[in-house]
Write an enzyme that holds these catalytic residues in place. Structure first.
Site, PDB file in Angstrom:
ATOM      1  N   ARG A  84      25.112  37.889  33.237  1.00 15.97           N
ATOM      2  CA  ARG A  84      25.569  39.274  33.337  1.00 15.97           C
ATOM      3  C   ARG A  84      25.632  39.702  34.800  1.00 15.97           C
ATOM      4  NH1 ARG A  84      22.007  43.182  33.098  1.00 15.97           N
ATOM      5  NH2 ARG A  84      20.720  42.104  31.548  1.00 15.97           N
ATOM      6  N   TYR A 109      49.064  55.606  31.718  1.00 14.88           N
ATOM      7  CA  TYR A 109      48.733  54.901  30.481  1.00 14.88           C
ATOM      8  C   TYR A 109      47.882  55.805  29.593  1.00 14.88           C
ATOM      9  CZ  TYR A 109      46.112  51.676  27.496  1.00 14.88           C
ATOM     10  OH  TYR A 109      45.510  51.073  26.431  1.00 14.88           O
ATOM     11  N   ASP A 115      46.354  52.390  40.181  1.00 11.95           N
ATOM     12  CA  ASP A 115      46.523  51.397  39.123  1.00 11.95           C
ATOM     13  C   ASP A 115      47.759  50.578  39.475  1.00 11.95           C
ATOM     14  OD1 ASP A 115      47.120  49.952  36.826  1.00 11.95           O
ATOM     15  OD2 ASP A 115      46.456  51.543  35.473  1.00 11.95           O
ATOM     16  N   LYS A 131      47.489  41.837  31.740  1.00 18.16           N
ATOM     17  CA  LYS A 131      48.934  41.932  31.870  1.00 18.16           C
ATOM     18  C   LYS A 131      49.479  40.845  32.805  1.00 18.16           C
ATOM     19  CE  LYS A 131      48.418  45.629  29.266  1.00 18.16           C
ATOM     20  NZ  LYS A 131      46.983  45.954  29.292  1.00 18.16           N
TER      21      LYS A 131
END
Length: 384
Positions: free
Chosen positions: A51, A104, A177, A202
């Site tokens: 982690r 978005y 973004d 993406k």
């Protein structure tokens, strides 16, 4: 990596040194949860528990920073996980965010519904109108100026450099973004942004087979705050997901070339079709952001939206009538996709300033042969 190496070389080699034990050209996937210590506190290369750090994730984070020309890269389980961690690192109840009115839907939902419940306020504004942005900023209270360019789904182009000056003048962190453009086409940090965010699902991953998100940050203090939350809350990318994303990035540049050329040809084909009202693609001279896109991007990307004269029914029929353009959410993969934002990716913003008209369709143009893609579109267009 040498500072003078070009983007295509960096995308293949940054953080990707061959395995020193076997000489394997491709670094291995470290599928481990924990690491043996050389005595209490004797960590090997700083690794204690996955982690907190994993060599496969480290390689991706090194690569992400290099791609964007930034100091620090961080990899997350999804784009929204990256956004959420960044927001929590910067904001406290009562703080204010200014974001575009065409972002978005998931980003708006996160800010409005999740962080809004904790007292974070937001204002949506037309980001191409610098005067409107300046008026929306509340001195001393606006902590983040959130920019998405090209925007999702109407492909609006925002002036990153000018907005960065506005944001910094108000003491806000400027976030961009960069998912639609990818670092192959646009470098927000070089234009004055403080943080770049990606859904690596993406274009960076590029093959529709992995979910992920990323942040690239220059400020050391902000990086440490975000990295602490990445460790403490645990929204990290898994080793195999990180490895798949690295694999995708190696071909990012050549894929983006094909995405751009295919999308340009398709946008030109769609423009002027009697069934189509508007084609939203910054590569068209008729697009209001065309000149700005030419100035701050090295290509116009693979995303196109269009609106139909025949309204919602024409748009829905078009979406359901193609074969190569598969009806699905997401974008940026090698295969072409069609999306109906009003009921798919942007359903969560119905009834808000971000609502997408029901005659709008979004295309993620893949890297198939463009003649085949145009034939598929031709068969689905009304009156064709």
């Amino acid at each position: 990596m040498a500072q003078n190496q070009n983007f295509d070389t960096v995308a293949i080699h940054a953080g990707q040194e061959f395995d020193p034990t076997t000489g394997a050209v491709i670094p291995p996937v470290y599928m481990t949860s924990t690491y043996v210590q050389d005595g209490i506190g004797g960590l090997r290369s700083g690794y204690e528990y996955s982690r907190g750090g994993n060599p496969t994730r480290t390689s991706l984070e090194t690569l992400l920073a290099a791609l964007e020309g930034g100091k620090h890269g961080l990899s997350f389980a999804s784009g929204l996980a990256a956004e959420d961690t960044l927001l929590r690192a910067i904001l406290k109840p009562g703080d204010h965010i200014v974001l575009g009115n065409d972002v978005y839907g998931g980003t708006h939902r996160l800010i409005e519904k999740v962080h809004g419940a904790w007292g974070v306020r937001n204002t949506t504004v037309e980001m191409s109108d610098l005067s409107a942005v300046e008026q929306a900023i509340i001195p001393g209270e606006t902590k983040i100026l959130w920019i998405e360019t090209p925007s999702n789904p109407l492909m609006k182009i925002s002036d990153i450099a000018a907005l960065a000056r506005l944001g910094h003048g108000a003491g806000a962190v400027v976030v961009v973004d960069n998912t639609f453009a990818s670092p192959a086409l646009q470098h927000p940090l070089a234009l004055g942004a403080d943080v770049v965010v990606h859904s690596t699902t993406k274009y960076l991953g590029g093959h529709s087979d992995v979910i992920g998100g990323a942040l690239v940050i220059n400020d050391d203090e902000l990086f440490e705050s975000v990295k602490f939350l990445q460790f403490a809350a645990g929204p990290v990318s898994a080793p195999l997901d990180a490895w798949l994303t690295v694999r995708g990035i190696k071909t990012l540049s050549v894929r983006m070339e094909r995405h751009c050329t295919n999308a340009q040809a398709i946008a030109e084909f769609l423009q002027g079709h009697p069934a189509v009202d508007t084609v939203y693609y910054p590569g068209l001279p008729s697009h209001p952001g065309h000149e700005l896109a030419k100035a701050q991007m090295s290509g116009f990307g693979g995303m196109i939206s269009l609106s139909f004269r025949g309204g919602a029914q024409a748009a829905r029929t078009f979406c359901e009538s193609m074969h190569l353009f598969q009806l699905a959410e997401s974008l940026g993969g090698v295969e072409s996709l069609v999306n109906y934002p009003a009921e798919m990716t942007h359903a969560s913003v119905r009834g808000t300033d971000l609502e997408v008209a029901d005659n709008v369709v979004r295309l993620s143009v893949g890297i198939e042969d463009v003649a085949d893609l145009i034939a598929d579109l031709t068969g689905a267009l009304p009156n064709s």
